[in-house]
Design an enzyme around this catalytic site. Structure first.
Site, PDB file in Angstrom:
ATOM      1  N   HIS A  71       0.825  -1.201   0.000  1.00  0.00           N
ATOM      2  CA  HIS A  71       0.000   0.000   0.000  1.00  0.00           C
ATOM      3  C   HIS A  71       0.866   1.260   0.000  1.00  0.00           C
ATOM      4  O   HIS A  71       0.502   2.277  -0.571  1.00  0.00           O
ATOM      5  CB  HIS A  71      -0.948  -0.013   1.194  1.00  0.00           C
ATOM      6  CG  HIS A  71      -2.131  -0.882   0.940  1.00  0.00           C
ATOM      7  ND1 HIS A  71      -2.817  -1.528   1.942  1.00  0.00           N
ATOM      8  CD2 HIS A  71      -2.750  -1.214  -0.205  1.00  0.00           C
ATOM      9  CE1 HIS A  71      -3.806  -2.210   1.401  1.00  0.00           C
ATOM     10  NE2 HIS A  71      -3.787  -2.048   0.111  1.00  0.00           N
ATOM     11  N   ARG A  93      -8.176  -8.293 -11.795  1.00  0.00           N
ATOM     12  CA  ARG A  93      -7.954  -9.548 -11.066  1.00  0.00           C
ATOM     13  C   ARG A  93      -8.752  -9.473  -9.767  1.00  0.00           C
ATOM     14  O   ARG A  93      -8.560  -8.523  -8.997  1.00  0.00           O
ATOM     15  CB  ARG A  93      -6.463  -9.725 -10.751  1.00  0.00           C
ATOM     16  CG  ARG A  93      -5.581  -9.980 -11.946  1.00  0.00           C
ATOM     17  CD  ARG A  93      -4.152 -10.269 -11.494  1.00  0.00           C
ATOM     18  NE  ARG A  93      -3.290 -10.719 -12.572  1.00  0.00           N
ATOM     19  CZ  ARG A  93      -2.490  -9.926 -13.270  1.00  0.00           C
ATOM     20  NH1 ARG A  93      -2.445  -8.638 -13.004  1.00  0.00           N
ATOM     21  NH2 ARG A  93      -1.725 -10.426 -14.237  1.00  0.00           N
ATOM     22  N   ARG A 130     -12.175 -10.713 -14.220  1.00  0.00           N
ATOM     23  CA  ARG A 130     -11.833 -12.132 -14.305  1.00  0.00           C
ATOM     24  C   ARG A 130     -12.302 -12.803 -13.021  1.00  0.00           C
ATOM     25  O   ARG A 130     -11.983 -12.327 -11.924  1.00  0.00           O
ATOM     26  CB  ARG A 130     -10.315 -12.278 -14.449  1.00  0.00           C
ATOM     27  CG  ARG A 130      -9.915 -13.732 -14.571  1.00  0.00           C
ATOM     28  CD  ARG A 130      -8.441 -13.874 -14.689  1.00  0.00           C
ATOM     29  NE  ARG A 130      -7.758 -13.551 -13.452  1.00  0.00           N
ATOM     30  CZ  ARG A 130      -6.443 -13.538 -13.309  1.00  0.00           C
ATOM     31  NH1 ARG A 130      -5.682 -13.802 -14.352  1.00  0.00           N
ATOM     32  NH2 ARG A 130      -5.877 -13.266 -12.162  1.00  0.00           N
ATOM     33  N   GLU A 190      -4.898 -19.446 -21.815  1.00  0.00           N
ATOM     34  CA  GLU A 190      -3.593 -19.453 -21.125  1.00  0.00           C
ATOM     35  C   GLU A 190      -3.087 -20.871 -20.895  1.00  0.00           C
ATOM     36  O   GLU A 190      -2.101 -21.085 -20.211  1.00  0.00           O
ATOM     37  CB  GLU A 190      -3.684 -18.660 -19.805  1.00  0.00           C
ATOM     38  CG  GLU A 190      -4.821 -19.039 -18.894  1.00  0.00           C
ATOM     39  CD  GLU A 190      -4.926 -18.139 -17.667  1.00  0.00           C
ATOM     40  OE1 GLU A 190      -3.974 -17.418 -17.340  1.00  0.00           O
ATOM     41  OE2 GLU A 190      -5.981 -18.194 -17.004  1.00  0.00           O
ATOM     42  N   ASN A 195       1.357 -14.992 -19.551  1.00  0.00           N
ATOM     43  CA  ASN A 195       2.171 -15.343 -18.376  1.00  0.00           C
ATOM     44  C   ASN A 195       2.052 -16.842 -18.103  1.00  0.00           C
ATOM     45  O   ASN A 195       3.035 -17.531 -17.842  1.00  0.00           O
ATOM     46  CB  ASN A 195       1.712 -14.575 -17.133  1.00  0.00           C
ATOM     47  CG  ASN A 195       1.742 -13.082 -17.341  1.00  0.00           C
ATOM     48  OD1 ASN A 195       2.373 -12.613 -18.271  1.00  0.00           O
ATOM     49  ND2 ASN A 195       1.068 -12.334 -16.483  1.00  0.00           N
ATOM     50  N   ASP A 196       0.818 -17.342 -18.178  1.00  0.00           N
ATOM     51  CA  ASP A 196       0.617 -18.772 -17.949  1.00  0.00           C
ATOM     52  C   ASP A 196       0.813 -19.592 -19.218  1.00  0.00           C
ATOM     53  O   ASP A 196       1.300 -20.719 -19.154  1.00  0.00           O
ATOM     54  CB  ASP A 196      -0.777 -19.024 -17.373  1.00  0.00           C
ATOM     55  CG  ASP A 196      -0.787 -18.798 -15.872  1.00  0.00           C
ATOM     56  OD1 ASP A 196       0.096 -19.349 -15.189  1.00  0.00           O
ATOM     57  OD2 ASP A 196      -1.646 -18.049 -15.381  1.00  0.00           O
ATOM     58  N   ARG A 208       6.854 -20.012 -13.956  1.00  0.00           N
ATOM     59  CA  ARG A 208       6.995 -18.572 -14.197  1.00  0.00           C
ATOM     60  C   ARG A 208       7.670 -17.833 -13.047  1.00  0.00           C
ATOM     61  O   ARG A 208       8.122 -16.701 -13.215  1.00  0.00           O
ATOM     62  CB  ARG A 208       5.631 -17.941 -14.533  1.00  0.00           C
ATOM     63  CG  ARG A 208       4.624 -18.047 -13.434  1.00  0.00           C
ATOM     64  CD  ARG A 208       3.213 -17.681 -13.916  1.00  0.00           C
ATOM     65  NE  ARG A 208       2.829 -16.332 -13.559  1.00  0.00           N
ATOM     66  CZ  ARG A 208       1.611 -15.830 -13.731  1.00  0.00           C
ATOM     67  NH1 ARG A 208       0.660 -16.574 -14.284  1.00  0.00           N
ATOM     68  NH2 ARG A 208       1.327 -14.616 -13.374  1.00  0.00           N
ATOM     69  N   CYS A 234      -3.561 -10.101 -22.297  1.00  0.00           N
ATOM     70  CA  CYS A 234      -3.373  -9.360 -21.051  1.00  0.00           C
ATOM     71  C   CYS A 234      -2.160  -9.838 -20.244  1.00  0.00           C
ATOM     72  O   CYS A 234      -2.020  -9.509 -19.070  1.00  0.00           O
ATOM     73  CB  CYS A 234      -4.642  -9.410 -20.198  1.00  0.00           C
ATOM     74  SG  CYS A 234      -5.138 -11.078 -19.745  1.00  0.00           S
TER      75      CYS A 234
END
Ligand code: PEP
Ligand code: MG
Length: 595
Positions: free
Chosen positions: A199, A306, A342, A441, A464-465, A475, A512
């Protein structure tokens, strides 16, 4: 270190907020406050419990004030950073557990600090995810605040005040430390711990103060008041810079500022090639506090929201109303532009105890994402109800992650249809035409993209996947990182198959994964005919400029030639050379108003 005061040394961490500043170091060690711990007499138990309740109430009051200050200086979205801490202070379990310890004659401060540590450990044990580690800092900060109030005779926690400009170097910063500091003089934050989703990192970005986290053990080498350079682009902290280094950094700062000013002019312009091919640019975000970054960096909507974090930042599962509040805030803020939500991608490296009390041997291949949702239909339905209800307030889209077969899509859609019927029967409004898509993915999904395209409204390719599962390369494992290559011919073939299948079936296809942030990859993706690219907001301006200087005809030619190449090195080199050979004319950026 004998040379510590004269030798230049540079330390690399994770760059989380851009900018370069030169100022004196202020080394801040909040852990120095010792909380008095001792045992009490039986007669003191009840008064001690009353003191605890008063201290918690006062800490809550102070945090509410701080929240209001951040709301006034920044906005509501950033002020809500403090909500999880306020929720924690209102958690009855916190008082219950502390009372039990006071009953066994621990003083309130000692009892409270042990319970807070227990909360933090329980929280951290659910995952090794850096997001979780960052939330642990927030919990410990609550402990420090209440502990301080319980420690009679200690001066009140005061915000740090400075006479001169400083770069604050510390082990870790809580969001309240960051928000409370004297921003006129704090020119940078550098922390030994922390990750990009902390944060404090998000607040530093919003306050436009350069920041670096995860520097490791640098405090032991630094001395109070030494001159330092913080480079929030490169993630570099340089202590005791030489005159040459200072001159170099000043030049580099000038170049960065000039580049940012140029890129900023593109903010409201489309990502369109020189020959008129338009690509949509979306932002990937995970927290409502990131909403202001979407438009600020020139994204046209949210290509990937996400949704895991609303599940990770609490004890227990969120309710439909909790989720609705978050989703509604996001769609309302982004409307009329779209938000692709998602559905939860828990499992893999994001665990929550309520859904997975037992660890799996191979979690990335296990009960992750849509598999987890189909195994826990009640949890899935709660999220779908909240998403559908939020769709009545803006332009929402639903996307299922980690689809490996048509059967999974049909099962997920059947549950969605049932939830729609339920909401209709209850008279709760939602967007009847809400688009439903899937992430591509997993290699099996790319290979069956034609069949999948007949079942959904859109695809978003999750490289990414896709890279991890196609090349069998974890990854997150540094030891095999050199094998993780988006230019592997197998990856390019799978992406091409997916885009062509989508085009044949007439559906929209975006991407994405991180691959969207590499200019070389973007040339190929444009050449293949991608409709949208979605990425972290900071990467958007450069990619927009790259697309605006590209010609679709050149991108297509380069892509065709690349299909004939066999190795990833050949492909990378070829695209680089082809781009240099283009010698594109710099497109003049029209000067536009400050809207
Ligand atoms: C992907 O896999 O490319 C993706 C965007 O999803 P995540 O990084 O959340 O797995
Ligand atoms: Mg993924």
């Amino acid at each position: 270190m004998a040379t510590q005061n004269s030798t230049t040394f540079a330390w690399r961490g994770i760059a989380v907020s851009p900018g370069i500043q030169i100022a004196k170091l202020y080394i801040h060690d909040p852990a120095q406050t010792t909380i008095p711990s001792h045992f009490i007499r039986r007669a003191e138990i009840e008064p001690e419990k009353r003191r605890l309740v008063e201290a918690i109430e006062l800490a809550r009051h102070n945090l509410v004030e701080l929240r209001e200050k951040v709301r006034q200086t920044l906005d509501e979205a950033h002020a809500s950073i403090f909500d999880p801490q306020l929720m924690l202070l209102e958690d009855p379990l916190l008082i219950e557990r502390t009372h039990l310890r006071i009953d066994s004659q621990q003083n309130a401060a000692m009892a409270f600090m042990s319970v807070i540590q227990q909360f933090a450990d329980e929280f951290a044990s659910v995952s090794t995810d850096s997001y979780i580690a960052d939330r642990k800092v927030d919990i410990l900060d609550v402990g420090r605040r209440v502990g301080h109030l319980l420690s009679r005779g200690l001066p009140a926690l005061r915000p740090l005040q400075f006479e001169d400009d400083v770069i604050v170097l510390t082990m870790d910063l809580s969001p309240s430390d960051t928000a409370q500091m004297d921003h006129r003089h704090v020119k940078g934050f550098a922390t030994e711990l922390g990750g990009p989703t902390s944060h404090s990192a998000i607040l530093a970005k919003a306050l436009e103060i350069p920041a670096i986290v995860g520097l490791g053990h640098v405090m032991q080498l630094a001395a109070q008041g030494q001159q330092a350079i913080i480079d929030g682009y490169e993630g570099l902290l340089t202590i005791n810079p030489s005159p040459r280094e200072l001159a170099r950094v000043r030049r580099s700062r000038g170049r960065h500022l000039e580049r940012e000013r140029e890129l900023q002019k593109l903010r409201n312009l489309p990502a369109e090639t020189l020959d008129g091919y338009r690509i949509e640019l979306g932002a990937n975000i995970e927290l409502p506090i990131e909403i202001p970054h979407v438009a600020a960096h020139g994204a046209e909507g949210i290509g990937l929201f996400r949704t895991e974090f609303q599940y990770l930042e609490r004890n227990g599962l969120p309710t439909e109303e909790d989720l609705l509040a978050v989703y509604r805030r996001v769609v309302e803020a982004i409307a009329p532009a779209p938000v692709i939500f998602r559905t939860i991608d828990l499992g893999g490296d994001k665990f929550i105890y309520d859904l997975q009390p037992q660890r799996e041997m191979n979690p990335f291949m296990g009960l992750r994402a849509i598999r987890m949702c189909l195994a826990h239909p009640a949890v899935f339905r709660t999220q779908l109800r909240a998403l559908l209800r939020a769709s009545a307030h803006g332009n929402a889209r639903i996307m299922f992650p980690m689809i490996s077969s048509v059967r999974e899509v049909l099962e997920a859609k059947a549950i969605l249809e049932d939830v729609r019927r339920e909401l209709r029967a209850e008279g709760k409004p939602f967007d009847e035409k809400i688009p439903v898509g899937i992430m591509i993915e997993i290699p099996s999904a790319a290979l069956c993209a034609d069949a999948l395209a007949r079942e959904v409204d859109f695809f978003s390719i999750g490289t990414n996947d896709l890279i991890q599962y196609t090349l069998a390369v974890d990854r997150g494992n540094e030891q095999v990182a050199s094998l993780y290559d988006p230019f592997h011919p197998a990856i390019l073939r799978l992406i091409r198959m997916t885009i062509e299948a989508a085009q044949r079936e007439g559906i929209w296809v975006g991407l994405c994964g991180e691959m969207a942030t590499s200019k070389l990859s973007v040339t190929l993706l444009v050449g293949m005919g991608i409709n949208e690219l979605s990425m972290g907001p900071l990467a958007i301006p450069e990619i927009k400029r790259h697309i605006r200087e590209l010609r679709l005809s050149d991108a297509r030619r380069i892509t065709e030639e690349v299909y004939a190449l066999r190795s990833m090195t050949d492909i990378g080199d070829y695209v680089r050379q082809a781009e240099r050979a283009l010698q594109r004319p710099r497109r003049k950026t029209p000067i536009i108003g400050n809207s």
